[in-house]
Design a protein around this motif. Structure first.
Motif, short mmCIF file in Angstrom:
data_model
loop_
_atom_site.label_atom_id
_atom_site.label_comp_id
_atom_site.label_asym_id
_atom_site.label_seq_id
_atom_site.Cartn_x
_atom_site.Cartn_y
_atom_site.Cartn_z
N ALA A 1 0.76 -8.70 26.46
CA ALA A 1 1.73 -9.70 26.03
C ALA A 1 2.40 -10.41 27.20
CB ALA A 1 2.79 -9.06 25.13
N ALA A 2 2.81 -9.66 28.23
CA ALA A 2 3.51 -10.28 29.36
C ALA A 2 2.63 -11.31 30.07
CB ALA A 2 3.96 -9.21 30.35
N GLY A 3 1.33 -11.07 30.08
CA GLY A 3 0.43 -12.01 30.73
C GLY A 3 0.15 -13.25 29.90
N ARG A 4 0.53 -13.26 28.64
CA ARG A 4 0.30 -14.41 27.77
C ARG A 4 1.53 -15.29 27.61
NH1 ARG A 4 -1.64 -10.35 24.52
NH2 ARG A 4 -0.04 -10.76 22.96
N LEU A 5 2.60 -14.96 28.30
CA LEU A 5 3.83 -15.72 28.13
C LEU A 5 3.67 -17.14 28.68
CD1 LEU A 5 6.52 -13.06 29.13
CD2 LEU A 5 5.74 -13.69 26.84
N VAL A 6 4.20 -18.10 27.94
CA VAL A 6 4.17 -19.49 28.40
C VAL A 6 5.54 -19.92 28.94
CG1 VAL A 6 2.31 -20.13 26.83
CG2 VAL A 6 4.68 -20.33 26.06
N CYS A 7 6.53 -19.06 28.82
CA CYS A 7 7.87 -19.35 29.35
C CYS A 7 8.07 -18.59 30.65
CB CYS A 7 8.93 -18.95 28.33
SG CYS A 7 9.01 -17.18 27.99
N PRO A 8 9.06 -18.96 31.46
CA PRO A 8 9.34 -18.21 32.69
C PRO A 8 9.71 -16.77 32.36
CG PRO A 8 10.49 -20.32 32.68
CD PRO A 8 9.94 -20.14 31.30
N ALA A 9 9.32 -15.85 33.25
CA ALA A 9 9.60 -14.43 33.04
C ALA A 9 9.77 -13.75 34.38
CB ALA A 9 8.48 -13.77 32.24
N GLU A 10 10.45 -12.62 34.36
CA GLU A 10 10.57 -11.80 35.55
C GLU A 10 10.74 -10.35 35.16
OE1 GLU A 10 14.73 -11.81 37.50
OE2 GLU A 10 14.53 -13.82 36.61
N LEU A 11 10.44 -9.48 36.11
CA LEU A 11 10.56 -8.03 35.92
C LEU A 11 11.56 -7.47 36.92
CD1 LEU A 11 9.51 -5.20 34.86
CD2 LEU A 11 7.88 -5.31 36.77
N LEU A 12 12.50 -6.68 36.44
CA LEU A 12 13.37 -5.88 37.28
C LEU A 12 12.94 -4.43 37.13
CD1 LEU A 12 16.80 -7.46 36.27
CD2 LEU A 12 15.31 -8.13 38.16
N TRP A 13 12.67 -3.74 38.24
CA TRP A 13 12.14 -2.39 38.11
C TRP A 13 12.93 -1.39 38.95
CZ3 TRP A 13 9.73 -0.19 42.52
CH2 TRP A 13 9.40 -1.08 43.54
N ALA A 14 12.93 -0.14 38.45
CA ALA A 14 13.68 0.94 39.08
C ALA A 14 12.75 1.76 39.97
CB ALA A 14 14.30 1.84 38.02
N PRO A 15 13.18 2.08 41.18
CA PRO A 15 12.33 2.88 42.07
C PRO A 15 12.30 4.36 41.73
CG PRO A 15 14.35 2.26 43.19
CD PRO A 15 14.37 1.55 41.87
N ARG A 16 13.17 4.83 40.83
CA ARG A 16 13.15 6.23 40.41
C ARG A 16 12.89 6.31 38.92
NH1 ARG A 16 17.89 6.32 43.46
NH2 ARG A 16 19.14 7.20 41.77
N GLY A 17 12.46 7.50 38.46
CA GLY A 17 11.94 7.64 37.12
C GLY A 17 12.91 8.18 36.09
N PHE A 18 12.34 8.70 34.98
CA PHE A 18 13.11 9.16 33.84
C PHE A 18 14.05 10.32 34.21
CE2 PHE A 18 9.65 6.94 31.85
CZ PHE A 18 10.15 6.46 30.65
N MET A 19 13.64 11.17 35.12
CA MET A 19 14.44 12.32 35.53
C MET A 19 15.07 12.10 36.90
SD MET A 19 14.11 14.22 32.89
CE MET A 19 14.74 15.81 33.40
N ASP A 20 15.22 10.86 37.28
CA ASP A 20 15.79 10.47 38.58
C ASP A 20 14.91 10.90 39.74
OD1 ASP A 20 17.95 9.03 39.80
OD2 ASP A 20 18.68 10.92 40.64
N GLN A 21 13.65 11.18 39.47
CA GLN A 21 12.73 11.61 40.52
C GLN A 21 12.22 10.40 41.31
OE1 GLN A 21 11.88 11.16 37.40
NE2 GLN A 21 9.71 10.60 37.18
N PRO A 22 11.86 10.58 42.57
CA PRO A 22 11.26 9.47 43.33
C PRO A 22 9.99 8.99 42.63
CG PRO A 22 11.87 11.27 44.78
CD PRO A 22 12.01 11.80 43.38
N GLY A 23 9.83 7.69 42.56
CA GLY A 23 8.66 7.11 41.91
C GLY A 23 8.95 6.84 40.45
N GLY A 24 9.08 5.57 40.10
CA GLY A 24 9.36 5.19 38.73
C GLY A 24 8.10 4.77 37.98
N LEU A 25 8.30 4.01 36.91
CA LEU A 25 7.15 3.53 36.14
C LEU A 25 6.26 2.63 36.98
CD1 LEU A 25 8.66 2.63 32.64
CD2 LEU A 25 7.25 4.60 33.24
N TYR A 26 6.86 1.82 37.84
CA TYR A 26 6.12 0.85 38.64
C TYR A 26 6.45 1.04 40.12
CZ TYR A 26 6.25 -1.29 33.96
OH TYR A 26 6.17 -1.50 32.61
N ASP A 27 5.56 0.53 40.95
CA ASP A 27 5.83 0.48 42.39
C ASP A 27 5.20 -0.79 42.95
OD1 ASP A 27 3.07 1.00 42.80
OD2 ASP A 27 3.42 3.15 42.98
N GLU A 28 5.48 -1.07 44.22
CA GLU A 28 5.02 -2.33 44.80
C GLU A 28 3.50 -2.43 44.84
OE1 GLU A 28 6.92 -2.68 48.56
OE2 GLU A 28 8.88 -3.20 47.69
#
Length: 291
Positions: free
Chosen positions: A220-247
């Motif tokens: 879905a995110a790749g099909r958007l025709v409007c402007p979009a952006e992602l804000l991502w957290a560097p730590r995960g669900f349990m505050d551990q290093p490494g979140g859902l996404y990385d660079e």
């Protein structure tokens, strides 16, 4: 910041919507919560916005004050509800924001109903969750959704016991506030000593499966025709290093999702929305998109 709860007609009944009113003529943002969360998870962001926009944050179908709305569940059902909310709010394209599962709802809504969204802000969600090497997608789905489903069956003797459960969670250590407590307490249903989550298990399972295994959510995110952006957290669900996404991952998928991806330093999957630093960062980007 004071807010009111409204009921917006959708298929099967009324969708409960938390409304933080902005100044007269302020732009409107629709904000969507995570898998087992509720609309009050956006209260810290509303406080950071301080009336610069009108923020509408529904309790999605199967949660909190919308828990009585019937199935079918899944991202397509949420997209229909959000489209109805946008029409109720005036029918003009609005900024859609979503956190975690709500980010996938925002992306699917904007892809299915392009007239509903002028811009989309995804907060630690909305892009396919990378599957670690050696694990299949179904195993990853169970790893992420399973603990949430098991929590739904837990019973708490008092609100204080429930508070203690979350105060001990690593992701909330150092990020607790009155707004966080109100959001978490809003999830409870029943009476002491038999309190439990208001989330419908069927809704959580259906939505979780759509997020982790559904092809529509993945693209879905790749099909958007409007402007979009992602804000991502560097730590995960349990505050551990490494979140859902990385660079590295975000560079790899940039061809499919060419919008800006911004890390929010010193945040985890929850505090990017509910912690003061995360809420301020999200509010700044919502304001930039809304004005």
């Amino acid at each position: 910041m004071r807010h009111e709860v409204l009921s917006v007609p959708v298929e099967g009944g009324g969708l409960a919507v938390h409304r933080w009113a902005g100044a007269p003529g302020a732009p409107v943002v629709v904000a969507l919560h995570g898998l087992t969360a509720n609309g009050l998870s956006w209260a810290p962001v509303a406080a950071a916005l301080d009336g610069a926009v009108t923020l509408l944050a529904p309790d999605l179908r199967g949660r909190a004050c919308s828990s009585s709305l019937p199935g079918p569940y899944g991202l397509a059902a949420h997209a229909r509800d959000v489209s109805a909310l946008v029409k109720w709010a005036g029918g003009v394209p609005l900024v859609l924001a979503g956190h975690s599962m709500g980010a996938f709802v925002a992306a699917v809504t904007a892809a299915r109903h392009p007239d509903a969204a002028r811009s989309v802000v995804l907060v630690d969600g909305g892009l396919p969750v990378p599957v670690p090497r050696g694990q299949d997608a179904e195993g990853m789905s169970e790893a992420l959704v399973g603990p949430a489903v098991r929590r739904l069956s837990a019973e708490f003797a008092s609100r204080e016991q429930y508070r203690g459960f979350w105060r001990a969670h690593p992701a909330f250590d150092g990020y607790w506030s009155d707004a966080v407590e109100e959001y978490l307490q809003h999830d409870l249903a029943g009476e002491e000593p038999h309190l439990r989550s208001s989330c419908a298990e069927e809704a959580v399972r259906a939505d979780g499966a759509d997020v982790m295994l559904g092809s529509e959510a993945a693209g879905a995110a790749g099909r958007l025709v409007c402007p979009a952006e992602l804000l991502w957290a560097p730590r995960g669900f349990m505050d551990q290093p490494g979140g859902l996404y990385d660079e590295e991952y975000l560079r790899a998928v940039s061809g499919d999702f060419p919008a800006a991806a911004r890390p929010v330093p010193d945040t985890n999957h929850y505090s990017i929305l509910t912690g003061e630093q995360g809420a301020r960062a999200v509010a700044r980007r919502l304001l930039a998109r809304a004005l």
